[in-house]
Design an enzyme around this catalytic site. Structure first.
Site, PDB file in Angstrom:
ATOM      1  N   LYS A  35       8.651   9.281  17.202  1.00  0.00           N
ATOM      2  CA  LYS A  35       8.327   7.906  17.611  1.00  0.00           C
ATOM      3  C   LYS A  35       8.156   7.024  16.372  1.00  0.00           C
ATOM      4  O   LYS A  35       8.647   5.900  16.314  1.00  0.00           O
ATOM      5  CB  LYS A  35       7.050   7.898  18.479  1.00  0.00           C
ATOM      6  CG  LYS A  35       7.294   8.488  19.878  1.00  0.00           C
ATOM      7  CD  LYS A  35       6.014   8.758  20.650  1.00  0.00           C
ATOM      8  CE  LYS A  35       6.320   9.479  21.965  1.00  0.00           C
ATOM      9  NZ  LYS A  35       5.140   9.797  22.773  1.00  0.00           N
TER      10      LYS A  35
ATOM     11  N   GLN B 253      -1.137  10.358  22.295  1.00  0.00           N
ATOM     12  CA  GLN B 253      -0.242  11.450  22.666  1.00  0.00           C
ATOM     13  C   GLN B 253      -0.984  12.458  23.545  1.00  0.00           C
ATOM     14  O   GLN B 253      -2.084  12.900  23.209  1.00  0.00           O
ATOM     15  CB  GLN B 253       0.326  12.121  21.402  1.00  0.00           C
ATOM     16  CG  GLN B 253       1.428  13.117  21.670  1.00  0.00           C
ATOM     17  CD  GLN B 253       2.699  12.500  22.282  1.00  0.00           C
ATOM     18  OE1 GLN B 253       3.009  11.336  22.059  1.00  0.00           O
ATOM     19  NE2 GLN B 253       3.418  13.283  23.062  1.00  0.00           N
TER      20      GLN B 253
ATOM     21  N   ASP C  54       2.438   3.001  27.037  1.00  0.00           N
ATOM     22  CA  ASP C  54       2.816   4.194  27.799  1.00  0.00           C
ATOM     23  C   ASP C  54       2.795   3.909  29.301  1.00  0.00           C
ATOM     24  O   ASP C  54       3.321   4.694  30.094  1.00  0.00           O
ATOM     25  CB  ASP C  54       1.828   5.345  27.530  1.00  0.00           C
ATOM     26  CG  ASP C  54       2.347   6.327  26.482  1.00  0.00           C
ATOM     27  OD1 ASP C  54       3.569   6.534  26.433  1.00  0.00           O
ATOM     28  OD2 ASP C  54       1.517   6.888  25.748  1.00  0.00           O
TER      29      ASP C  54
END
Ligand code: GUN
Length: 293
Positions: A52, A96, A119
């Protein structure tokens, strides 16, 4: 049979974003800033976060990484997120997953500012998704929708079977495919570990999204001729021929399923790359909303 090329489509998404970032730089504007939080040293999470960050750099985005030890106190993680929530320079935040067992994942997700939740995991954004309102769409389902759109795959009126009901992929995917949008307008069946006769549902499907995390689960006998097959699996399986000691396997028995399909995504080179492109798009959208663009 046509391969849905995640490398090609993700690159075109990133090229488009890069053009817009270059235009910002030319006007001496700040660039989008994605902040990632990584707890512990899980190998797969390390790889995803590194990827990422690398993709941010390639697209001209700023990125920062907050690393915390596996045994971090929940209160310290909360503090780190609050700092990012309040940091004017940060446009998008991602924590994450999975988080270590001693941390309440739901509590952490609920804490991320919804307007920085790139997200799309915060309940406020999940609610908007359900209602078909503009929001941050979780990156993997969003990436799949971008892929379907890129290849102009007809979805209206089709029967889509989604295998796996995770909050990150399966359930949002089932909602997106059911919305009155293009792509969308599918009749959706959401299958999961308690589904009876899963094979029969799959054999009836025009579109299958396999997102259960079991390598090679979807076999040729479960797939109708000319189906569209989207493979979300990215399981690491031991492989002595690889320097890393493992290879990445999808949920689809690709070699045997592919000849029956109209379209299929490979692993690697399919959905995984689209996930990152979609995350960057969400981050750019967060930036645009913040700057009234
Ligand atoms: N773990 C697996 N997929 C994802 C994702 O899309 N976002 C985050 N934050 N964690 C993940």
């Amino acid at each position: 049979m046509k391969i849905l090329d995640g490398k090609l489509v993700s690159q075109s998404v990133k090229d488009e974003l890069k053009k817009q970032v270059d235009a910002l730089i030319a006007r001496n504007k700040k660039v989008p800033h994605l902040a990632a939080v990584l707890v512990g040293t899980n190998g797969a999470s390390e790889t995803y976060v590194a990827s990422k960050i690398k993709n941010c750099a390639e697209t001209g985005f700023k990125s920062s990484l907050v690393r915390l030890n596996e045994d971090v106190a929940e209160s310290d993680l909360i503090e780190a997120i609050e700092k990012l929530n309040n940091d004017e320079d940060v446009d998008g935040i991602l924590v994450q997953l999975p988080l270590p067992k001693h941390i309440n994942e739901e509590k952490i997700i609920n804490l991320i500012r919804p307007d920085k939740d790139v997200d799309g995991f915060h309940p406020q954004n999940t609610g908007k998704l359900l209602l078909g309102q503009p929001t941050f769409i979780p990156a993997t389902p969003y990436g799949i929708m971008l892929m379907l759109e890129h290849y102009a795959i007809e979805t209206a009126g089709k029967h889509a079977v989604v295998i796996g009901r995770s909050n990150i992929v399966g359930r949002p995917m089932s909602i997106l495919l059911s919305l009155n949008t293009n792509p969308g307008n599918c009749t959706v069946t959401l299958c999961h570990s308690r589904t009876k006769n899963l094979d029969n549902f799959c054999r009836e499907a025009d579109i299958i999204v396999a997102a259960l995390g079991k390598p090679g689960f979807l076999t040729a006998d479960m797939v109708k001729e000319n189906a569209v097959v989207i493979d979300v699996g990215i399981t690491r399986v031991p492989d002595a021929t690889k320097k890393s000691g493992f290879s990445i396997k999808g949920d689809v028995d690709f070699n045997n399923v592919a000849p029956k399909c109209s379209y299929i995504t490979p692993v690697p080179g399919g959905v995984g790359l689209m996930t990152i492109a979609a995350l960057l798009k969400n981050t750019f959208n967060a930036y645009k909303a913040k700057h009234g663009m």
